[in-house]
Scaffold this active site. Structure first.
Site, short mmCIF file in Angstrom:
data_model
loop_
_atom_site.label_atom_id
_atom_site.label_comp_id
_atom_site.label_asym_id
_atom_site.label_seq_id
_atom_site.Cartn_x
_atom_site.Cartn_y
_atom_site.Cartn_z
N ASN A 1 0.98 -1.44 0.39
CA ASN A 1 -0.20 0.20 0.16
C ASN A 1 1.00 1.16 0.34
O ASN A 1 2.03 1.78 0.73
CB ASN A 1 -1.16 0.14 1.32
CG ASN A 1 -1.63 1.03 1.50
OD1 ASN A 1 -1.69 1.88 0.49
ND2 ASN A 1 -2.17 1.89 2.53
N LYS B 1 0.02 4.28 -0.31
CA LYS B 1 -0.42 5.25 -0.01
C LYS B 1 0.14 7.02 -0.80
O LYS B 1 -0.14 6.35 -1.68
CB LYS B 1 -0.31 5.36 1.82
CG LYS B 1 -0.09 4.85 1.73
CD LYS B 1 0.07 4.68 3.90
CE LYS B 1 0.25 3.65 4.60
NZ LYS B 1 -0.04 3.25 6.33
N HIS C 1 -9.59 0.90 4.74
CA HIS C 1 -8.58 1.38 5.41
C HIS C 1 -8.46 2.27 6.35
O HIS C 1 -9.66 3.50 6.84
CB HIS C 1 -7.60 1.68 4.66
CG HIS C 1 -6.02 1.46 4.97
ND1 HIS C 1 -5.18 2.46 5.87
CD2 HIS C 1 -4.77 0.78 4.89
CE1 HIS C 1 -4.49 2.49 6.21
NE2 HIS C 1 -3.76 1.02 5.96
N GLU D 1 -7.48 4.74 7.51
CA GLU D 1 -7.13 5.61 6.86
C GLU D 1 -8.40 6.45 6.75
O GLU D 1 -8.94 7.93 7.11
CB GLU D 1 -5.55 6.28 6.14
CG GLU D 1 -4.52 6.07 7.29
CD GLU D 1 -2.99 5.15 7.12
OE1 GLU D 1 -3.10 5.95 5.21
OE2 GLU D 1 -2.17 4.83 7.14
N GLU E 1 -6.18 -4.91 10.35
CA GLU E 1 -4.43 -4.19 10.44
C GLU E 1 -4.88 -3.78 12.01
O GLU E 1 -5.83 -2.35 12.44
CB GLU E 1 -4.28 -3.43 9.41
CG GLU E 1 -4.14 -3.84 8.56
CD GLU E 1 -3.58 -2.96 7.30
OE1 GLU E 1 -2.33 -3.08 7.01
OE2 GLU E 1 -4.24 -1.70 7.36
N GLY F 1 1.91 1.96 10.44
CA GLY F 1 3.37 3.15 10.42
C GLY F 1 3.91 3.59 11.91
O GLY F 1 3.77 4.67 11.88
N SER G 1 2.88 -2.33 10.14
CA SER G 1 4.21 -2.12 10.43
C SER G 1 5.19 -3.01 10.30
O SER G 1 6.00 -4.17 11.06
CB SER G 1 4.91 -1.39 11.85
OG SER G 1 4.15 -0.48 12.54
N GLY H 1 2.98 -1.04 4.42
CA GLY H 1 3.10 0.02 4.37
C GLY H 1 4.00 0.35 3.60
O GLY H 1 4.54 0.36 2.51
C1 PEP Z 1 -0.73 -0.54 5.95
O1 PEP Z 1 -0.50 0.88 5.35
O2 PEP Z 1 -1.54 -1.17 5.63
C2 PEP Z 1 0.48 -0.66 6.95
C3 PEP Z 1 -0.18 -1.40 7.42
O3 PEP Z 1 1.47 0.71 7.34
P1 PEP Z 1 2.34 0.36 7.90
O4 PEP Z 1 2.82 -1.58 7.12
O5 PEP Z 1 3.42 1.25 6.99
O6 PEP Z 1 2.16 -0.16 8.86
#
Ligand code: PEP
Length: 244
Positions: free
Chosen positions: A9, A11, A91, A93, A163, A169, A208, A229
């Protein structure tokens, strides 16, 4: 055996030049099926560079509406014209910054399916919800909207992603036991609708995931890959996760 899948992803990151370098570097693929979910303007570039390769491409959102006066929205039919294989829906966000409700997320998933696009449906609890012991109640509520909206056949064509919001993040990852417990819970919920679909459904973990924790997480029986991400923006890291 269930499909092993690692989806990046991006973003709101990228540029034509940076994407080209990244896509060319990951094109060889990895042992898992790989996909990248890019910002809308870059989907044509993904199609041009990835068509015929082992890597699929996807969008980060899709409109619940079919077409019409919805300024700023992007229809599933449009994504399909660019060979999009996946669309992330729900998601955290989007849920947080765009107030997307569970029903809207389910409607987006349905719209993607209508055009042969696999929705990657995200669920997950906040830190406050986890600390209040509400993790299962929250993800069950989020999943229920999808179970209510989709037929068994449609359910058989989705990917779920767990998630935890507190892990996205932040550099904080759920332990493999924490993640496995929620994945098993989600699969059991789907099994109440249809056992076969639940057994075949890919449930990805996101939050993460990095090259140094991916193998550990992916070793769990109900974790079928990851939604990545930050680490999906570095070819070396993304491929390492794909190979984990
Ligand atoms: C995401 O945006 O779906 C995500 C898991 O981000 P990150 O891996 O940066 O935590």
């Amino acid at each position: 055996m269930r499909q092993k899948l690692v989806i990046g992803n991006w973003k709101m990151h990228g540029s034509l030049a940076a994407n080209e370098a990244l896509l060319n570097a990951i094109k060889g693929g990895a042992s898992a099926t790989l996909a990248v979910c890019a910002p809308f303007p870059y989907l044509a570039q993904c199609q041009a560079l990835l068509a015929g390769s082992a890597v699929a491409w996807g969008a980060q959102d899709v409109s619940a509406e079919a077409r019409g006066a919805f300024t700023g929205e992007v229809a599933a039919s449009m994504l399909a014209e660019f060979g999009v294989g996946y669309a992330i829906v729900g998601h955290s966000e989007r849920r947080t910054y765009h107030q997307e409700a569970d029903g809207t997320v389910a409607a987006k998933a349905l719209r993607a399916l209508e055009f042969g696009i696999t929705p990657v449906i995200c669920v997950g609890e906040t830190l406050a919800e986890r600390e209040a012991g509400q993790t299962e109640a929250v993800v069950a509520r989020q999943l229920q909207a999808v179970l209510d909206a989709l037929s068994v056949e449609q359910l058989g064509r989705v990917v779920l992603a767990y998630e935890p919001v507190w892990a996205i993040g932040t550099g904080k990852t759920a332990t493999k036991e924490q993640a496995q417990a929620v994945h098993a819970f989600l699969r059991a919920r789907v099994a109440e609708r249809d056992d076969g679909v639940a057994g075949r459904m890919a449930i990805l973990y996101g939050g993460s995931v990095k090259p140094d924790n991916a193998a550990d997480l992916f070793s769990m029986p109900d974790i079928d890959g990851g939604l990545i991400g930050g680490a999906s923006l570095k070819a070396e890291d993304f491929l390492a996760i794909g190979n984990a």
